[in-house]
Design a protein around this motif. Structure first.
Motif, PDB file in Angstrom:
ATOM      1  N   GLY A   1      -2.322   1.249 -10.664  1.00  0.00           N
ATOM      2  CA  GLY A   1      -1.728   0.660 -11.848  1.00  0.00           C
ATOM      3  C   GLY A   1      -1.864  -0.847 -11.897  1.00  0.00           C
ATOM      4  N   ASP A   2      -1.512  -1.397 -13.049  1.00  0.00           N
ATOM      5  CA  ASP A   2      -1.577  -2.834 -13.296  1.00  0.00           C
ATOM      6  C   ASP A   2      -0.176  -3.365 -13.533  1.00  0.00           C
ATOM      7  OD1 ASP A   2      -4.325  -2.456 -13.326  1.00  0.00           O
ATOM      8  OD2 ASP A   2      -4.482  -2.560 -15.501  1.00  0.00           O
ATOM      9  N   ILE A   3      -0.016  -4.686 -13.362  1.00  0.00           N
ATOM     10  CA  ILE A   3       1.237  -5.336 -13.734  1.00  0.00           C
ATOM     11  C   ILE A   3       0.905  -6.649 -14.436  1.00  0.00           C
ATOM     12  CG2 ILE A   3       1.538  -6.399 -11.452  1.00  0.00           C
ATOM     13  CD1 ILE A   3       4.636  -6.021 -11.990  1.00  0.00           C
ATOM     14  N   LEU A   4       1.528  -6.861 -15.581  1.00  0.00           N
ATOM     15  CA  LEU A   4       1.348  -8.092 -16.342  1.00  0.00           C
ATOM     16  C   LEU A   4       2.277  -9.158 -15.779  1.00  0.00           C
ATOM     17  CD1 LEU A   4       0.102  -9.613 -18.761  1.00  0.00           C
ATOM     18  CD2 LEU A   4       2.037  -8.773 -20.121  1.00  0.00           C
ATOM     19  N   LEU A   5       1.708 -10.300 -15.408  1.00  0.00           N
ATOM     20  CA  LEU A   5       2.476 -11.420 -14.876  1.00  0.00           C
ATOM     21  C   LEU A   5       2.480 -12.538 -15.903  1.00  0.00           C
ATOM     22  CD1 LEU A   5       0.916 -11.416 -11.301  1.00  0.00           C
ATOM     23  CD2 LEU A   5       3.102 -10.405 -11.988  1.00  0.00           C
ATOM     24  N   ARG A   6       3.655 -13.146 -16.090  1.00  0.00           N
ATOM     25  CA  ARG A   6       3.816 -14.236 -17.059  1.00  0.00           C
ATOM     26  C   ARG A   6       4.222 -15.516 -16.333  1.00  0.00           C
ATOM     27  NH1 ARG A   6       6.073  -9.594 -19.553  1.00  0.00           N
ATOM     28  NH2 ARG A   6       4.953  -9.085 -21.473  1.00  0.00           N
TER      29      ARG A   6
ATOM     30  N   SER B   1       0.843  -1.195   0.000  1.00  0.00           N
ATOM     31  CA  SER B   1       0.000   0.000   0.000  1.00  0.00           C
ATOM     32  C   SER B   1       0.872   1.236   0.000  1.00  0.00           C
ATOM     33  CB  SER B   1      -0.895   0.032   1.244  1.00  0.00           C
ATOM     34  OG  SER B   1      -1.756  -1.069   1.247  1.00  0.00           O
ATOM     35  N   GLY B   2       0.418   2.257  -0.721  1.00  0.00           N
ATOM     36  CA  GLY B   2       1.088   3.546  -0.693  1.00  0.00           C
ATOM     37  C   GLY B   2       0.699   4.303   0.561  1.00  0.00           C
ATOM     38  N   GLU B   3       1.235   5.497   0.723  1.00  0.00           N
ATOM     39  CA  GLU B   3       0.915   6.310   1.890  1.00  0.00           C
ATOM     40  C   GLU B   3      -0.572   6.619   1.978  1.00  0.00           C
ATOM     41  OE1 GLU B   3       3.390   9.756   2.218  1.00  0.00           O
ATOM     42  OE2 GLU B   3       5.224   8.580   1.988  1.00  0.00           O
ATOM     43  N   ASP B   4      -1.243   6.628   0.826  1.00  0.00           N
ATOM     44  CA  ASP B   4      -2.683   6.890   0.793  1.00  0.00           C
ATOM     45  C   ASP B   4      -3.510   5.633   1.055  1.00  0.00           C
ATOM     46  OD1 ASP B   4      -2.267   5.491  -1.548  1.00  0.00           O
ATOM     47  OD2 ASP B   4      -3.121   7.030  -2.858  1.00  0.00           O
ATOM     48  N   GLY B   5      -2.844   4.486   1.294  1.00  0.00           N
ATOM     49  CA  GLY B   5      -3.535   3.229   1.584  1.00  0.00           C
ATOM     50  C   GLY B   5      -3.981   2.465   0.355  1.00  0.00           C
ATOM     51  N   ARG B   6      -3.697   2.993  -0.848  1.00  0.00           N
ATOM     52  CA  ARG B   6      -4.110   2.317  -2.082  1.00  0.00           C
ATOM     53  C   ARG B   6      -3.059   1.301  -2.500  1.00  0.00           C
ATOM     54  NH1 ARG B   6      -6.424   6.407  -6.331  1.00  0.00           N
ATOM     55  NH2 ARG B   6      -4.645   5.461  -7.327  1.00  0.00           N
ATOM     56  N   SER B   7      -3.521   0.181  -3.078  1.00  0.00           N
ATOM     57  CA  SER B   7      -2.625  -0.913  -3.480  1.00  0.00           C
ATOM     58  C   SER B   7      -1.751  -0.507  -4.658  1.00  0.00           C
ATOM     59  CB  SER B   7      -3.425  -2.168  -3.821  1.00  0.00           C
ATOM     60  OG  SER B   7      -4.325  -1.931  -4.886  1.00  0.00           O
ATOM     61  N   LYS B   8      -0.501  -1.004  -4.626  1.00  0.00           N
ATOM     62  CA  LYS B   8       0.450  -0.698  -5.694  1.00  0.00           C
ATOM     63  C   LYS B   8       1.584  -1.705  -5.666  1.00  0.00           C
ATOM     64  CE  LYS B   8       3.646   2.385  -3.343  1.00  0.00           C
ATOM     65  NZ  LYS B   8       4.371   3.628  -3.489  1.00  0.00           N
ATOM     66  N   VAL B   9       2.387  -1.721  -6.738  1.00  0.00           N
ATOM     67  CA  VAL B   9       3.608  -2.513  -6.777  1.00  0.00           C
ATOM     68  C   VAL B   9       4.652  -1.772  -5.951  1.00  0.00           C
ATOM     69  CG1 VAL B   9       5.461  -3.394  -8.241  1.00  0.00           C
ATOM     70  CG2 VAL B   9       3.096  -3.486  -9.045  1.00  0.00           C
ATOM     71  N   VAL B  10       5.277  -2.464  -4.989  1.00  0.00           N
ATOM     72  CA  VAL B  10       6.319  -1.813  -4.195  1.00  0.00           C
ATOM     73  C   VAL B  10       7.719  -2.339  -4.520  1.00  0.00           C
ATOM     74  CG1 VAL B  10       4.810  -1.151  -2.292  1.00  0.00           C
ATOM     75  CG2 VAL B  10       5.959  -3.354  -2.202  1.00  0.00           C
TER      76      VAL B  10
ATOM     77  N   PRO C   1      -0.415  -8.938   0.097  1.00  0.00           N
ATOM     78  CA  PRO C   1      -0.711  -8.894   1.531  1.00  0.00           C
ATOM     79  C   PRO C   1      -2.032  -8.206   1.873  1.00  0.00           C
ATOM     80  CG  PRO C   1       0.803  -7.142   0.991  1.00  0.00           C
ATOM     81  CD  PRO C   1       0.491  -7.875  -0.302  1.00  0.00           C
ATOM     82  N   ALA C   2      -3.157  -8.858   1.598  1.00  0.00           N
ATOM     83  CA  ALA C   2      -4.477  -8.380   2.024  1.00  0.00           C
ATOM     84  C   ALA C   2      -4.851  -7.022   1.454  1.00  0.00           C
ATOM     85  CB  ALA C   2      -4.555  -8.360   3.553  1.00  0.00           C
ATOM     86  N   VAL C   3      -4.367  -6.691   0.246  1.00  0.00           N
ATOM     87  CA  VAL C   3      -4.686  -5.396  -0.353  1.00  0.00           C
ATOM     88  C   VAL C   3      -5.685  -5.561  -1.501  1.00  0.00           C
ATOM     89  CG1 VAL C   3      -2.465  -4.357   0.290  1.00  0.00           C
ATOM     90  CG2 VAL C   3      -2.727  -5.438  -1.964  1.00  0.00           C
ATOM     91  N   MET C   4      -6.264  -4.454  -1.911  1.00  0.00           N
ATOM     92  CA  MET C   4      -7.230  -4.437  -3.004  1.00  0.00           C
ATOM     93  C   MET C   4      -6.545  -4.839  -4.307  1.00  0.00           C
ATOM     94  SD  MET C   4     -10.457  -3.658  -3.453  1.00  0.00           S
ATOM     95  CE  MET C   4     -11.047  -2.310  -2.448  1.00  0.00           C
ATOM     96  N   HIS C   5      -7.171  -5.777  -5.040  1.00  0.00           N
ATOM     97  CA  HIS C   5      -6.628  -6.232  -6.315  1.00  0.00           C
ATOM     98  C   HIS C   5      -7.725  -6.879  -7.167  1.00  0.00           C
ATOM     99  CE1 HIS C   5      -6.460  -9.822  -3.779  1.00  0.00           C
ATOM    100  NE2 HIS C   5      -6.424 -10.548  -4.881  1.00  0.00           N
ATOM    101  N   SER C   6      -7.397  -7.085  -8.437  1.00  0.00           N
ATOM    102  CA  SER C   6      -8.299  -7.774  -9.362  1.00  0.00           C
ATOM    103  C   SER C   6      -7.440  -8.586 -10.325  1.00  0.00           C
ATOM    104  CB  SER C   6      -9.163  -6.769 -10.134  1.00  0.00           C
ATOM    105  OG  SER C   6      -8.362  -5.985 -11.003  1.00  0.00           O
ATOM    106  N   TRP C   7      -8.090  -9.444 -11.107  1.00  0.00           N
ATOM    107  CA  TRP C   7      -7.399 -10.283 -12.093  1.00  0.00           C
ATOM    108  C   TRP C   7      -8.065 -10.104 -13.450  1.00  0.00           C
ATOM    109  CZ3 TRP C   7      -3.082 -12.348 -10.329  1.00  0.00           C
ATOM    110  CH2 TRP C   7      -2.970 -12.654  -8.978  1.00  0.00           C
ATOM    111  N   ARG C   8      -7.255 -10.105 -14.512  1.00  0.00           N
ATOM    112  CA  ARG C   8      -7.771  -9.993 -15.870  1.00  0.00           C
ATOM    113  C   ARG C   8      -6.895 -10.834 -16.794  1.00  0.00           C
ATOM    114  NH1 ARG C   8      -7.272  -4.928 -16.071  1.00  0.00           N
ATOM    115  NH2 ARG C   8      -5.456  -4.763 -17.418  1.00  0.00           N
TER     116      ARG C   8
END
Length: 172
Positions: free
Chosen positions: A108-113, A9-18, A121-128
């Motif tokens: 943002g999104d990240i493409l996983l291969r 999570s960023g400082e604003d509590g939103r999920s992100k790649v760290v 870790p228990a953060v907001m996310h989705s799958w596409r």
């Protein structure tokens, strides 16, 4: 090249790649013929999750996994799948076994291969998924459930039918 991705999570509590790092670059000889890289570990059970956590809300998905319990599942995501954003009371260790999948985050999104690993870790996310779909292996570790916020009745609501449908299909 396989990547290890850490979500937080960023400082604003939103999920992100760290963090994103090359798994292969960290390989070390453990014994003759064996290379290894400890990409993640925890020091306690259940693990402590740094940063703020959301309370139960419309995006809360209760996987009914008690704190400290574990579950390991294989998910086959159909081509063109798009899940709603959600969060759980779990620390997830995911490995893409086959195909590609986009992990949606609030920042943002990240493409996983195939071969990529991610810790969620228990953060907001989705799958596409794209037109081919994918298969992922997920090991969950149950965390303490998030605290209900004062005046928040959303924790009593049922999860959206589309999310239940997705989870039931994946776990069956």
């Amino acid at each position: 090249m396989s990547r290890f991705v850490v979500i937080g999570s960023g400082e604003d509590g939103r999920s992100k790649v760290v963090e994103v790092r090359d798994v292969d670059a960290g390989m070390a000889s453990r014994m003759p013929g064996v290379q290894w890289n400890c990409v993640w570990s925890t020091a306690q059970q259940p693990p402590e999750i740094p940063g703020p956590r959301r309370g139960p809300d419309d995006a809360w998905l209760d996987l009914q996994l008690p704190s400290g319990a574990t579950r390991w599942a294989i998910f086959a995501f159909d081509p063109g799948l798009s899940t709603p954003f959600h969060h759980t009371a779990t620390l997830d260790y995911d490995i893409v076994l086959e195909g590609e999948v986009t992990l949606g985050l609030e920042q943002g999104d990240i493409l996983l291969r195939a071969g990529d690993c991610v810790v969620i870790p228990a953060v907001m996310h989705s799958w596409r998924t794209d037109s081919k779909g994918c298969t992922i292996s997920v090991a969950y570790c149950g965390l303490e459930p998030p605290q209900k916020q004062k005046g928040d009745e959303c924790g009593e609501q049922e999860i959206k039918a589309s999310m239940w449908s997705l989870i039931c299909r994946a776990l069956s």
